[in-house]
Design an enzyme around this catalytic site. Sequence first.
Site, PDB file in Angstrom:
ATOM      1  N   LYS A 146       0.852  -1.191   0.000  1.00  0.00           N
ATOM      2  CA  LYS A 146       0.000   0.000   0.000  1.00  0.00           C
ATOM      3  C   LYS A 146       0.890   1.244   0.000  1.00  0.00           C
ATOM      4  CE  LYS A 146      -4.246   0.963   2.573  1.00  0.00           C
ATOM      5  NZ  LYS A 146      -4.851   0.729   3.885  1.00  0.00           N
TER       6      LYS A 146
HETATM    7  C1  E4P Z   1      -8.146   1.873   3.953  1.00  0.00           C
HETATM    8  O1  E4P Z   1      -7.478   0.955   3.534  1.00  0.00           O
HETATM    9  C2  E4P Z   1      -7.976   2.489   5.278  1.00  0.00           C
HETATM   10  O2  E4P Z   1      -7.300   1.567   6.106  1.00  0.00           O
HETATM   11  C3  E4P Z   1      -9.261   2.801   5.984  1.00  0.00           C
HETATM   12  O3  E4P Z   1     -10.389   2.388   5.258  1.00  0.00           O
HETATM   13  C4  E4P Z   1      -9.337   4.145   6.609  1.00  0.00           C
HETATM   14  O4  E4P Z   1     -10.575   4.275   7.248  1.00  0.00           O
HETATM   15  P1  E4P Z   1     -10.864   5.366   8.369  1.00  0.00           P
HETATM   16  O5  E4P Z   1     -11.216   6.648   7.704  1.00  0.00           O
HETATM   17  O6  E4P Z   1     -12.036   4.807   9.121  1.00  0.00           O
HETATM   18  O7  E4P Z   1      -9.628   5.471   9.222  1.00  0.00           O
END
Ligand code: E4P
Length: 218
Positions: A83
Site C-alpha cells: 500500500k
Molecule cells: C483503507 O485501507 C484504510 O485503512 C481505511 O479504510 C481508513 O478508514 P478510516 O477513515 O475509518 O480510518
Amino acid sequence: MKFFLDTADINEIKELASSGLVDGVTTNPSLVMKSGRKFLDVVKEICEIVPGPISAEVISTDHKTMLAEGRKLANLAKNVVVKVPLTPDGLRTCKALSDEGTRVNVTLCFSPAQALLAAKSGATYISPFVGRLDDIGTDGMQLIADIIQIYRSYDTIRTEVLVASVRHPIHVIQAAKMGADVATMPPNVLKMMFNHPLTDKGLAAFLADWAKTGQTIL
Ligand code: E4P
C-alpha cells in the site's frame, strides 16, 4: 463484490474469516498501532489466516525508501499487496513495484483526478476514502461513482475500486449498487450487515412454534 476487513486485529480476523465471507484484509499504520503488535509479524500472521490479498502500507515518503520498504513487505508472503499513499513519490513507487509484478494498493485517494493518476501508474487497487469525505461535509459516495464512471470508460484500465473508510452498511450497499469491486470495512460493519430486527423476531416465533410440536430433527 469482494469484502475485505479493515483491521489488524488478529482475533477479529480469525473470527470473521471463519464465516467464509472475507476475501482479503487491509491494514494501515494507525490500525497496526491499535493492534499493539509488531508490524511485520502481524502482516505475516494475517497472510496465513486469509489467503486473499493483504494490504501492508509503506511508511516512508521518498521514492527510494518506499521502494525498498515495498519490496521487503512484498517478500513477507505471496498474498501481500503493498500500500502506498497517493503522492508523486507514492505513484512513482506504485509504477516501479507494479512493473516488477507486485500488486499495489494506492491509498488516501480523495478525488477522481488522483484515481486517474493511480490507474495510469499501474495500481491494482485504488482506495477512495468515503467516510473521511463525508466527515468534512462532502459526498463520499459521489467520488466512487465518478471513479467507476471514468475507469469503466477505458478497457485498458484494470485498477479495481476498493471502497475504503467505510463507516456503515449503507456505504457497502451503495458501493455494491455502483458496481465497486471491493469494500474494505471494519469488523463491526460486516457484523452489522447480518442484522435485521424482523429476522430476530421471525426466528423467535418459528422456534417458539417448533417447541410446541415436541419434535426434533436430530
Ligand atoms: C483503507 O485501507 C484504510 O485503512 C481505511 O479504510 C481508513 O478508514 P478510516 O477513515 O475509518 O480510518
